[in-house]
Design a protein around this motif. Structure first.
Motif, PDB file in Angstrom:
ATOM      1  N   UNK A  53     -11.381   3.558  -2.757  1.00 54.37           N
ATOM      2  CA  UNK A  53     -11.646   3.945  -1.384  1.00 54.37           C
ATOM      3  C   UNK A  53     -11.075   2.956  -0.391  1.00 54.37           C
ATOM      4  N   UNK A  54     -10.739   1.751  -0.861  1.00 61.89           N
ATOM      5  CA  UNK A  54     -10.428   0.668   0.065  1.00 61.89           C
ATOM      6  C   UNK A  54      -8.998   0.151   0.007  1.00 61.89           C
ATOM      7  N   UNK A  55      -8.068   0.953  -0.511  1.00 64.66           N
ATOM      8  CA  UNK A  55      -6.685   0.475  -0.549  1.00 64.66           C
ATOM      9  C   UNK A  55      -5.711   1.636  -0.718  1.00 64.66           C
ATOM     10  N   UNK A  56      -4.537   1.480  -0.118  1.00 67.55           N
ATOM     11  CA  UNK A  56      -3.435   2.406  -0.302  1.00 67.55           C
ATOM     12  C   UNK A  56      -2.247   1.629  -0.868  1.00 67.55           C
ATOM     13  N   UNK A  57      -1.607   2.185  -1.890  1.00 69.64           N
ATOM     14  CA  UNK A  57      -0.370   1.619  -2.407  1.00 69.64           C
ATOM     15  C   UNK A  57       0.786   2.432  -1.840  1.00 69.64           C
ATOM     16  N   UNK A  58       1.671   1.773  -1.091  1.00 71.85           N
ATOM     17  CA  UNK A  58       2.795   2.430  -0.439  1.00 71.85           C
ATOM     18  C   UNK A  58       4.083   1.998  -1.123  1.00 71.85           C
ATOM     19  N   UNK A  59       4.796   2.953  -1.693  1.00 70.19           N
ATOM     20  CA  UNK A  59       6.080   2.670  -2.327  1.00 70.19           C
ATOM     21  C   UNK A  59       7.191   3.148  -1.395  1.00 70.19           C
ATOM     22  N   UNK A  60       7.911   2.201  -0.799  1.00 74.08           N
ATOM     23  CA  UNK A  60       8.939   2.512   0.195  1.00 74.08           C
ATOM     24  C   UNK A  60      10.292   2.638  -0.507  1.00 74.08           C
ATOM     25  N   UNK A  61      11.016   3.720  -0.210  1.00 72.89           N
ATOM     26  CA  UNK A  61      12.354   3.942  -0.751  1.00 72.89           C
ATOM     27  C   UNK A  61      13.413   3.586   0.289  1.00 72.89           C
ATOM     28  N   UNK A  62      13.179   3.980   1.519  1.00 71.80           N
ATOM     29  CA  UNK A  62      14.060   3.641   2.638  1.00 71.80           C
ATOM     30  C   UNK A  62      13.217   3.074   3.762  1.00 71.80           C
ATOM     31  N   UNK A  63      13.746   2.092   4.534  1.00 71.79           N
ATOM     32  CA  UNK A  63      15.123   1.590   4.561  1.00 71.79           C
ATOM     33  C   UNK A  63      15.481   0.647   3.415  1.00 71.79           C
ATOM     34  N   UNK A  64      14.479   0.104   2.722  1.00 67.67           N
ATOM     35  CA  UNK A  64      14.779  -0.702   1.538  1.00 67.67           C
ATOM     36  C   UNK A  64      13.576  -0.633   0.608  1.00 67.67           C
ATOM     37  N   UNK A  65      13.856  -0.751  -0.691  1.00 63.85           N
ATOM     38  CA  UNK A  65      12.793  -0.662  -1.689  1.00 63.85           C
ATOM     39  C   UNK A  65      11.789  -1.802  -1.518  1.00 63.85           C
ATOM     40  N   UNK A  66      10.529  -1.437  -1.475  1.00 61.16           N
ATOM     41  CA  UNK A  66       9.466  -2.441  -1.474  1.00 61.16           C
ATOM     42  C   UNK A  66       8.140  -1.732  -1.721  1.00 61.16           C
ATOM     43  N   UNK A  67       7.144  -2.499  -2.117  1.00 63.88           N
ATOM     44  CA  UNK A  67       5.813  -1.957  -2.357  1.00 63.88           C
ATOM     45  C   UNK A  67       4.816  -2.691  -1.477  1.00 63.88           C
ATOM     46  N   UNK A  68       3.958  -1.921  -0.822  1.00 62.13           N
ATOM     47  CA  UNK A  68       2.961  -2.484   0.080  1.00 62.13           C
ATOM     48  C   UNK A  68       1.574  -2.098  -0.400  1.00 62.13           C
ATOM     49  N   UNK A  69       0.614  -2.971  -0.201  1.00 60.85           N
ATOM     50  CA  UNK A  69      -0.782  -2.638  -0.459  1.00 60.85           C
ATOM     51  C   UNK A  69      -1.552  -2.815   0.844  1.00 60.85           C
ATOM     52  N   UNK A  70      -2.080  -1.721   1.349  1.00 64.07           N
ATOM     53  CA  UNK A  70      -2.803  -1.720   2.619  1.00 64.07           C
ATOM     54  C   UNK A  70      -4.298  -1.658   2.337  1.00 64.07           C
ATOM     55  N   UNK A  71      -5.017  -2.650   2.816  1.00 63.98           N
ATOM     56  CA  UNK A  71      -6.439  -2.758   2.534  1.00 63.98           C
ATOM     57  C   UNK A  71      -7.282  -2.072   3.614  1.00 63.98           C
ATOM     58  N   UNK A  72      -8.422  -1.532   3.194  1.00 62.93           N
ATOM     59  CA  UNK A  72      -9.353  -0.933   4.132  1.00 62.93           C
ATOM     60  C   UNK A  72      -9.618   0.525   3.799  1.00 62.93           C
ATOM     61  N   UNK A  73     -10.642   1.064   4.409  1.00 63.04           N
ATOM     62  CA  UNK A  73     -10.987   2.477   4.265  1.00 63.04           C
ATOM     63  C   UNK A  73     -10.089   3.251   5.230  1.00 63.04           C
ATOM     64  N   UNK A  74      -8.939   3.669   4.751  1.00 62.47           N
ATOM     65  CA  UNK A  74      -7.880   4.224   5.605  1.00 62.47           C
ATOM     66  C   UNK A  74      -7.717   5.713   5.353  1.00 62.47           C
TER      67      UNK A  74
END
Length: 282
Positions: free
Chosen positions: A135-156
């Motif tokens: 419930x408290x995190x999103x994993x964001x896999x970015x393809x463009x503009x460049x490959x990277x992975x983000x972890x966003x914390x919180x009830x989003x």
């Protein structure tokens, strides 16, 4: 419709997030107590709000086209296209265009999107997919503009999930909803803190936008005002404030977006109800 997250003008005219409407920054999990979203296609004519003096803009015109299809079984597909031209009285008009496409799981567990923006001669693209991790995190896999992975914390909340939660609160008679919201179309790392104020329900058919009367007559709508803040920015002014007429089936009527130094009006100009999916019992 997803609630928008992008101002419809070129860089240098205003600060804040960019318009990915309703939605119409497009406005998800559909609770059992809430109505399913109506598949539809709508367009909105954008003009500068003449009642709010602006030292930045002399004139502005534009258009938003929005479409939502799908259901609570297969998820929701949205397409948003926006074009605008703004004049500051200094040099050539500022032109901006954006196309955003997204799919969101009906339970708010996954989301993918792509957007292409043109700001004058500059073009940028964003493409990413999102998976909820608890419930408290999103994993964001970015393809463009460049490959990277983000972890966003919180009830989003995801975009359509946010609209669903606003409708659920409205149906329950609640008048305020505070939530973190992720859209990603203008910045894959961006999360907003939002404060939604919900007005009294109405079925006043004289206030239904003309093109939508056959589909919306008899439906309840709510005057809804959503203030978008940079994350952790509740102590200061919002990045922008959006006021809409939100119908119980997710359709957005006329709208207003206030960026502090100027405001934009969006009047519904066309509306078409689309054939709903068959076989979904949710």
């Amino acid at each position: 419709m997803r609630l928008p997250a992008r101002h419809p003008f070129g860089r240098g005219v205003a600060t804040g997030a960019a318009l990915a409407v309703l939605g119409l920054s497009g406005l998800a999990a559909v609770p059992a107590a809430a109505a399913s979203f109506l598949p539809h296609r709508a367009s909105y004519r954008l003009t500068l709000d003449a009642s709010k003096p602006s030292g930045q803009l002399e004139d502005m015109s534009g258009r938003i086209e929005y479409e939502i299809t799908g259901d609570a079984c297969t998820g929701y597909d949205t397409v948003t296209r926006q074009e605008s031209v703004a004049s500051t009285g200094d040099g050539s008009p500022l032109r901006q265009a954006m196309t955003s496409k997204a799919w969101e799981d009906a339970e708010g567990k996954s989301y993918r999107f792509s957007s292409t923006s043109q700001d004058g001669d500059d073009t940028s693209k964003i493409e990413a997919s999102v998976v909820r991790q608890g419930r408290d995190a999103l994993k964001v896999t970015v393809v463009q503009p460049k490959d990277r992975t983000l972890e966003l914390k919180g009830d989003i909340l995801l975009p359509t999930e946010h609209v669903s939660q606003v409708l659920k609160a409205a149906a329950a008679g609640e008048r305020v909803l505070q939530a973190k919201v992720y859209d990603g179309a203008s910045d894959p790392a961006k999360v907003y803190d939002t404060l939604t104020v919900i007005g009294a329900p109405s079925t006043d058919e004289t206030r239904v936008a003309g093109p939508a009367k056959p589909s919306l007559s008899g439906h309840t709508f709510y005057p809804v005002t959503v203030s978008y803040y940079d994350e952790g920015g509740f102590g200061g002014p919002p990045a922008y404030v959006m006021a809409i007429s939100l119908y119980d089936n997710g359709v957005v009527g006329n709208l207003k977006i206030d960026y502090g130094k100027f405001a934009v009006l969006g009047a519904m100009s066309t509306f078409e109800a689309l054939k709903p999916s068959e076989g979904c019992g949710k």
